[in-house]
Design a protein around this motif. Structure first.
Motif, PDB file in Angstrom:
ATOM      1  N   LEU A 189       0.848  -1.192   0.000  1.00 24.95           N
ATOM      2  CA  LEU A 189       0.000   0.000   0.000  1.00 24.95           C
ATOM      3  C   LEU A 189       0.881   1.238   0.000  1.00 24.95           C
ATOM      4  O   LEU A 189       2.042   1.190   0.398  1.00 24.95           O
ATOM      5  CB  LEU A 189      -0.891   0.027   1.252  1.00 24.95           C
ATOM      6  CG  LEU A 189      -1.846  -1.138   1.479  1.00 24.95           C
ATOM      7  CD1 LEU A 189      -2.495  -1.005   2.856  1.00 24.95           C
ATOM      8  CD2 LEU A 189      -2.916  -1.190   0.405  1.00 24.95           C
ATOM      9  N   SER A 190       0.314   2.367  -0.413  1.00 27.09           N
ATOM     10  CA  SER A 190       1.026   3.632  -0.277  1.00 27.09           C
ATOM     11  C   SER A 190       1.110   3.997   1.206  1.00 27.09           C
ATOM     12  O   SER A 190       0.341   3.498   2.036  1.00 27.09           O
ATOM     13  CB  SER A 190       0.304   4.739  -1.039  1.00 27.09           C
ATOM     14  OG  SER A 190      -0.919   5.066  -0.389  1.00 27.09           O
ATOM     15  N   ARG A 191       2.047   4.889   1.528  1.00 30.80           N
ATOM     16  CA  ARG A 191       2.191   5.308   2.928  1.00 30.80           C
ATOM     17  C   ARG A 191       0.903   5.937   3.454  1.00 30.80           C
ATOM     18  O   ARG A 191       0.475   5.664   4.576  1.00 30.80           O
ATOM     19  CB  ARG A 191       3.346   6.308   3.053  1.00 30.80           C
ATOM     20  CG  ARG A 191       3.597   6.768   4.491  1.00 30.80           C
ATOM     21  CD  ARG A 191       4.630   7.868   4.549  1.00 30.80           C
ATOM     22  NE  ARG A 191       4.184   9.057   3.835  1.00 30.80           N
ATOM     23  CZ  ARG A 191       3.327   9.954   4.337  1.00 30.80           C
ATOM     24  NH1 ARG A 191       2.811   9.781   5.546  1.00 30.80           N
ATOM     25  NH2 ARG A 191       2.973  11.002   3.629  1.00 30.80           N
ATOM     26  N   VAL A 192       0.265   6.764   2.627  1.00 29.48           N
ATOM     27  CA  VAL A 192      -0.956   7.452   3.071  1.00 29.48           C
ATOM     28  C   VAL A 192      -2.084   6.455   3.315  1.00 29.48           C
ATOM     29  O   VAL A 192      -2.814   6.547   4.313  1.00 29.48           O
ATOM     30  CB  VAL A 192      -1.381   8.507   2.026  1.00 29.48           C
ATOM     31  CG1 VAL A 192      -2.742   9.103   2.378  1.00 29.48           C
ATOM     32  CG2 VAL A 192      -0.332   9.620   1.952  1.00 29.48           C
ATOM     33  N   THR A 193      -2.235   5.471   2.420  1.00 26.59           N
ATOM     34  CA  THR A 193      -3.290   4.467   2.605  1.00 26.59           C
ATOM     35  C   THR A 193      -3.012   3.626   3.843  1.00 26.59           C
ATOM     36  O   THR A 193      -3.921   3.365   4.641  1.00 26.59           O
ATOM     37  CB  THR A 193      -3.385   3.560   1.364  1.00 26.59           C
ATOM     38  OG1 THR A 193      -3.687   4.367   0.224  1.00 26.59           O
ATOM     39  CG2 THR A 193      -4.470   2.509   1.539  1.00 26.59           C
ATOM     40  N   ALA A 194      -1.761   3.204   4.013  1.00 21.16           N
ATOM     41  CA  ALA A 194      -1.413   2.436   5.216  1.00 21.16           C
ATOM     42  C   ALA A 194      -1.691   3.249   6.473  1.00 21.16           C
ATOM     43  O   ALA A 194      -2.210   2.719   7.466  1.00 21.16           O
ATOM     44  CB  ALA A 194       0.056   2.028   5.158  1.00 21.16           C
ATOM     45  N   TRP A 195      -1.362   4.536   6.442  1.00 19.50           N
ATOM     46  CA  TRP A 195      -1.616   5.412   7.595  1.00 19.50           C
ATOM     47  C   TRP A 195      -3.106   5.448   7.927  1.00 19.50           C
ATOM     48  O   TRP A 195      -3.480   5.368   9.098  1.00 19.50           O
ATOM     49  CB  TRP A 195      -1.110   6.833   7.296  1.00 19.50           C
ATOM     50  CG  TRP A 195      -1.537   7.837   8.324  1.00 19.50           C
ATOM     51  CD1 TRP A 195      -0.965   8.073   9.533  1.00 19.50           C
ATOM     52  CD2 TRP A 195      -2.653   8.716   8.231  1.00 19.50           C
ATOM     53  NE1 TRP A 195      -1.655   9.051  10.207  1.00 19.50           N
ATOM     54  CE2 TRP A 195      -2.703   9.466   9.434  1.00 19.50           C
ATOM     55  CE3 TRP A 195      -3.619   8.947   7.256  1.00 19.50           C
ATOM     56  CZ2 TRP A 195      -3.680  10.436   9.670  1.00 19.50           C
ATOM     57  CZ3 TRP A 195      -4.602   9.911   7.489  1.00 19.50           C
ATOM     58  CH2 TRP A 195      -4.623  10.638   8.684  1.00 19.50           C
ATOM     59  N   ARG A 196      -3.964   5.521   6.914  1.00 17.32           N
ATOM     60  CA  ARG A 196      -5.403   5.565   7.161  1.00 17.32           C
ATOM     61  C   ARG A 196      -5.880   4.300   7.869  1.00 17.32           C
ATOM     62  O   ARG A 196      -6.669   4.361   8.827  1.00 17.32           O
ATOM     63  CB  ARG A 196      -6.154   5.753   5.841  1.00 17.32           C
ATOM     64  CG  ARG A 196      -7.655   5.933   6.038  1.00 17.32           C
ATOM     65  CD  ARG A 196      -8.343   6.374   4.766  1.00 17.32           C
ATOM     66  NE  ARG A 196      -8.383   5.317   3.764  1.00 17.32           N
ATOM     67  CZ  ARG A 196      -7.748   5.352   2.621  1.00 17.32           C
ATOM     68  NH1 ARG A 196      -6.991   6.382   2.304  1.00 17.32           N
ATOM     69  NH2 ARG A 196      -7.859   4.355   1.760  1.00 17.32           N
ATOM     70  N   TYR A 197      -5.389   3.155   7.427  1.00 19.84           N
ATOM     71  CA  TYR A 197      -5.780   1.897   8.068  1.00 19.84           C
ATOM     72  C   TYR A 197      -5.214   1.806   9.487  1.00 19.84           C
ATOM     73  O   TYR A 197      -5.882   1.328  10.407  1.00 19.84           O
ATOM     74  CB  TYR A 197      -5.318   0.706   7.223  1.00 19.84           C
ATOM     75  CG  TYR A 197      -6.222   0.422   6.044  1.00 19.84           C
ATOM     76  CD1 TYR A 197      -7.301  -0.448   6.169  1.00 19.84           C
ATOM     77  CD2 TYR A 197      -6.012   1.033   4.814  1.00 19.84           C
ATOM     78  CE1 TYR A 197      -8.148  -0.700   5.094  1.00 19.84           C
ATOM     79  CE2 TYR A 197      -6.851   0.786   3.737  1.00 19.84           C
ATOM     80  CZ  TYR A 197      -7.913  -0.080   3.889  1.00 19.84           C
ATOM     81  OH  TYR A 197      -8.758  -0.328   2.830  1.00 19.84           O
ATOM     82  N   LEU A 198      -3.995   2.249   9.665  1.00 20.72           N
ATOM     83  CA  LEU A 198      -3.380   2.207  11.000  1.00 20.72           C
ATOM     84  C   LEU A 198      -4.130   3.094  11.981  1.00 20.72           C
ATOM     85  O   LEU A 198      -4.347   2.710  13.135  1.00 20.72           O
ATOM     86  CB  LEU A 198      -1.909   2.641  10.898  1.00 20.72           C
ATOM     87  CG  LEU A 198      -0.979   1.632  10.227  1.00 20.72           C
ATOM     88  CD1 LEU A 198       0.342   2.298   9.852  1.00 20.72           C
ATOM     89  CD2 LEU A 198      -0.731   0.422  11.127  1.00 20.72           C
TER      90      LEU A 198
END
Length: 237
Positions: A189-198
């Motif tokens: 995933l992109s960093r931004v997408t991973a951040w949203r899930y985290l």
């Protein structure tokens, strides 16, 4: 083998299809096809002998139905994860498979991405089982085991339940707290997408946010998974 490793048994009578499925599965270095059977009889024998983590089962086999084999396994107490991969797209076959404990059902032809999702779901289910207390479960733990990941009936817009479990699994497997960028690299995933899930995992108390100091500029955000008991899954050394 690490806790990402998945030992797979293929029960598929078409040798070409079995070979294609093996190649797709083993693109993931932690997925190992430990056996391949072309009949119900062979599949039953190999399942008992190899005790795979996951069985991928066809319906139409030369000596019977994969659905009958699944029923036989469940009647005899076999609890391995079983997923159907088959051209049988009729409602009756699907209902019977699900009623006898198949955790997924792929209709041929399927995409490599959908097969990868199946593997990710298996890993997430296995992580929940291994992390759960042996005797009793609370409702939140059981809901995650059953794949009911939503809070208050639905997930936020843009949060896919299967991707959420893959992110949670990445945290669970990490030896220390990791950043959104590291999670994105592990899950694809992109960093931004991973951040949203985290951030969603933090909000639902399945992850813990920390700040990593000692570097130039702003402190970096890092995340660690939280077990069902409420403690961090991993502690930093």
């Amino acid at each position: 083998m690490n806790n990402q490793s998945v030992r797979v048994l293929l029960v598929e009578d078409d040798l070409r299809v079995a070979r294609v499925n093996r190649d797709l599965l083993e693109r993931d270095p932690d997925v190992h096809v430990v056996g391949s059977a072309g009949t119900c009889q062979q599949g039953d024998a190999l399942a008992l002998a190899l005790k795979p983590d996951l069985i991928l089962l066809d319906v139409h086999l030369p000596d019977g139905s994969g659905l009958g084999l699944l029923r036989h396994w469940r009647t005899n107490g076999m609890t391995n994860d079983v997923a159907l991969i088959t051209a049988a797209d009729d409602e009756v076959s699907i209902r019977v498979a699900l009623a006898h404990g198949a955790f997924d059902y792929l209709i041929k032809p399927f995409t490599a991405a959908r097969l990868n999702e199946l593997i990710a779901r298996h890993r997430a289910r296995r992580a929940q089982v291994s992390a759960s207390p042996p005797a009793r479960l609370d409702q939140a733990s059981l809901d995650r085991l059953l794949g009911v990941t939503a809070t208050n009936g639905s997930l936020p817009r843009g949060v896919d339940p299967h991707t959420l479990e893959r992110v949670a699994q990445a945290l669970h497997d990490a030896a220390h707290a990791i950043s959104a960028e590291e999670v994105g690299e592990r899950v694809g995933l992109s960093r931004v997408t991973a951040w949203r899930y985290l951030e969603h995992l933090v909000k639902t108390r399945r992850a813990e946010l920390d700040h990593q100091y000692g570097q130039a500029g702003r402190p970096a955000k890092v995340y660690r998974g939280i077990s069902d008991s409420g403690s961090a899954v991993h502690q930093e050394p």
